[in-house]
Design a protein around this motif. Structure first.
Motif, short mmCIF file in Angstrom:
data_model
loop_
_atom_site.label_atom_id
_atom_site.label_comp_id
_atom_site.label_asym_id
_atom_site.label_seq_id
_atom_site.Cartn_x
_atom_site.Cartn_y
_atom_site.Cartn_z
N SER A 56 0.81 -1.21 0.00
CA SER A 56 0.00 0.00 0.00
C SER A 56 0.85 1.27 0.00
O SER A 56 0.31 2.38 -0.08
N GLU A 57 2.15 1.16 0.12
CA GLU A 57 3.02 2.33 0.18
C GLU A 57 3.96 2.35 -1.02
O GLU A 57 4.66 1.38 -1.27
N LYS A 58 3.97 3.45 -1.72
CA LYS A 58 4.75 3.60 -2.95
C LYS A 58 6.24 3.71 -2.68
O LYS A 58 7.06 3.20 -3.46
N TYR A 59 6.59 4.38 -1.59
CA TYR A 59 7.99 4.73 -1.39
C TYR A 59 8.72 3.80 -0.42
O TYR A 59 9.88 4.04 -0.09
N ILE A 60 8.04 2.75 0.08
CA ILE A 60 8.71 1.80 0.98
C ILE A 60 9.29 0.68 0.13
O ILE A 60 8.58 0.00 -0.61
N GLN A 61 10.60 0.47 0.27
CA GLN A 61 11.26 -0.58 -0.50
C GLN A 61 11.19 -1.92 0.20
O GLN A 61 10.87 -2.93 -0.41
N SER A 62 11.43 -1.92 1.52
CA SER A 62 11.39 -3.18 2.29
C SER A 62 11.05 -2.86 3.74
O SER A 62 11.29 -1.73 4.23
N ILE A 63 10.50 -3.87 4.41
CA ILE A 63 10.25 -3.77 5.85
C ILE A 63 10.92 -4.96 6.53
O ILE A 63 10.68 -6.12 6.15
N TYR A 64 11.75 -4.69 7.52
CA TYR A 64 12.42 -5.73 8.30
C TYR A 64 11.85 -5.71 9.71
O TYR A 64 11.77 -4.62 10.32
N LEU A 65 11.49 -6.91 10.19
CA LEU A 65 11.01 -7.02 11.57
C LEU A 65 11.83 -8.10 12.27
O LEU A 65 12.05 -9.18 11.71
N PHE A 66 12.29 -7.78 13.47
CA PHE A 66 13.10 -8.73 14.25
C PHE A 66 12.39 -8.99 15.57
O PHE A 66 11.99 -8.03 16.26
#
Length: 587
Positions: free
Chosen positions: A120-130
């Motif tokens: 849903s977000e155009k400018y987010i390349q990746s999301i990392y969750l730890f």
């Protein structure tokens, strides 16, 4: 210094007009050129300021747009993920001993949830969750797990900020900007650390979507934190030597970076304390303006040269005729009047200098004519005086001879001869007396009467002579030998050709301030054509005596142009000559 200035001032004052005009015009042009160039420089400074204002507005708009997207990532995406119930529940479950299928299920649920945010977000390349055990959950276009070194760098401040968002920046030209946050458990409000979140934002996409006002006026956008760069829209190698330490929050300057000039503008925002820079290549942007600037300066210099040339030619047009006149004056001062023949009025214009030039030549020519005329008159006067002196040589001898003749005539009782000799002696004495040019009318009549006495012995009863002269005009002034030549002309032209008697009459009358003496005869008159020529002075009367033109000129010289002789034929027969004189008594 004062003495030098005085010497320059005196040199200027004593210079030729041509030099003064040239210096004056040159100084005026130099001052004007200096003012124009100063105004031009000031105008370009104003233009630079306007460019700065415009580029600042664009830079502010760009920074606002970038920070608006970053704030959205921070406040909406990062916060929503951290507070997402599914994420909270999954991370809480992972706090226990989870293995096998349950671990796979939870991991799939977390990745799917993260993928929904990325999609849903155009400018987010990746999301990392730890999670709390350091297990990594990845969603987005990046498929590579994060190595431990990067993980340590990105997540080292997560525990310190206790759930607040922070931005991870690295020195250098980085395409991605990372948003980090500690995820804490909100179940039962125990705020237990259950994981860490890292969102990688694609700054290149945000910048590429910025509005481009006036083409590329925003230039190359660079972001720095203090003096360290963490983002550059284009290759940053060219800007490594540039000092990004800005003393002021905003401003502009023109910098030479690796041999190329840039219009550099910067602004510092309150969001994270970052500084935004725009590097606009000076030459492409200002090429036309610079070309116009140098073209204008060239045209000014060309105009300066042309105007100086025109001014010099104009000064020559004024001063050359004056110099010719000065040179002519020097020759005339030495008596060389022929120098005016070299003056050519056709070569000068009809302005004031031309009028002076022509009038000077005319004046010198007139002076030369007057000098020649005066010289001729002086020669004539000398010659006349010489002849007069010759005529006065031993006049007593002539008088004594006439007296001897008169005595002999009386001794022989020849009264007619005696009277004629006495009359001739009277005429002779008056004719050689050069001391009196103007005499009275009564003395002039005595000359006439003595002359008529001689002629009456010649013509006897054929000559009839009458005088009608009022006593009040007897003392009026008249040039000597004015009436006698007129009587002589009347005898010659009216009496001698005729057989009958001839009447010659002299009358006089006054009219206002003028005296009129009239000599009439009853002869045949004068031919009209001859009369017209006599009036114009084109012919002289016959005989060896004093002509009417001579009488007329002597009257005009003595009393003025409005006086003189008037010749006319009488209505029946005869001729009348009127002498017009001023009514002036005494000599």
């Amino acid at each position: 210094m004062k003495k030098n200035w005085s010497n320059l001032s005196n040199s200027y004052k004593n210079s030729k007009i041509k030099v003064k005009l040239f210096i004056t015009i040159t100084l005026i042009m130099i001052v004007t050129l200096a003012f124009v160039l100063a105004g031009l420089q000031w105008s370009f400074a104003l233009y630079d300021e306007q460019i700065y204002i415009k580029s600042s507005q664009v830079l502010i708009m760009s920074s606002n747009s970038i920070e608006e997207q970053l704030e959205r990532v921070e406040e909406e995406v990062s916060f929503n993920i951290a507070m997402d119930p599914q994420i909270q529940r999954n991370l809480t479950e992972l706090q226990g001993d989870v293995t096998g299928y349950d671990l796979y299920r939870i991991k799939r649920e977390i990745v799917d949830e993260l993928a929904s945010y990325v999609g849903s977000e155009k400018y987010i390349q990746s999301i990392y969750l730890f999670d709390s055990d350091g297990r990594e959950y990845l969603a987005g276009s990046s498929s590579e797990p994060m190595n431990e070194a990067k993980k340590y760098i990105y997540l080292q401040d997560a525990s310190k900020l206790e759930g607040k968002n922070y931005w991870v920046i690295k020195d250098g030209s980085n395409r991605f900007l990372n948003s980090g946050r500690q995820i804490r458990s909100y179940e039962n409000l125990n705020f237990e650390n259950i994981g860490k979140l890292l969102i990688r934002v694609d700054l290149d996409k945000i910048v590429s979507d910025l509005p481009k006002i006036n083409g590329e006026i925003a230039g190359n956008i660079v972001m720095s934190n203090g003096k360290d760069i963490f983002y550059s829209e284009k290759a940053i190698d060219d800007f490594k030597k540039f000092n990004f330490s800005a003393e002021e929050d905003e401003g502009y300057k023109i910098e030479n970076i690796d041999g190329e000039r840039y219009f550099v503008n910067h602004i510092k925002t309150s969001y994270e304390g970052w500084t935004y820079w725009s590097f606009i290549p000076f030459e492409p942007m200002f090429a036309k303006i610079t070309a116009a600037k140098y073209l204008f300066i060239f045209l000014l210099m060309l105009m300066f040269v042309i105007l100086i040339s025109l001014g010099f030619n104009f000064s020559k047009r004024i001063t050359n005729p004056i110099e010719d006149l000065v040179s002519a004056c020097k020759h005339i001062q030495k008596g060389n009047f022929k120098i005016v023949d070299s003056l050519n009025p056709s070569l000068v214009y009809k302005d004031e200098v031309g009028i002076l030039y022509r009038n000077f030549k005319t004046m010198v020519e007139q002076i030369e004519d007057l000098i020649e005329e005066n010289y001729s008159k002086q020669l004539l006067i000398k010659e006349t005086e010489f002849k007069a002196l010759q005529a006065q040589i031993n006049p007593h001898f002539l008088y004594n001879t006439l007296e001897s003749i008169n005595w002999q005539a009386k001794a022989n009782q020849q009264q007619q001869i005696s009277n004629m000799v006495e009359a001739l002696g009277y005429l002779f004495r008056h004719s050689i007396n050069f001391k009196e040019d103007i005499i009275t009318v009564d003395r002039e009549l005595e000359i006439v009467e003595n002359y008529v006495t001689i002629q009456q012995y010649r013509f006897e009863e054929r000559l009839i002579f009458h005088l009608d002269i009022p006593s009040e005009v007897m003392q009026c002034s008249i040039p000597k030998f004015t009436l006698q030549p007129l009587i002589e002309n009347a005898i010659q032209h009216a009496l001698e050709p005729a057989i009958e008697s001839c009447v010659i009459k002299i009358t006089a009358y006054q009219k206002k301030d003028r005296l009129f003496l009239r000599v009439e005869d009853n002869g045949p008159g004068i031919d009209p054509l001859l009369l017209e020529k006599l009036r114009e002075g084109k012919i002289q009367t016959a005989g060896n005596g004093i002509g009417m033109k001579n009488i007329d000129e002597r009257i005009k010289l003595s009393f003025g142009e409005k006086y003189g002789l008037r010749i006319e034929n009488l209505s029946e027969t005869g001729t009348a000559i009127t002498i017009v004189l001023p009514f002036k008594r005494g000599v």
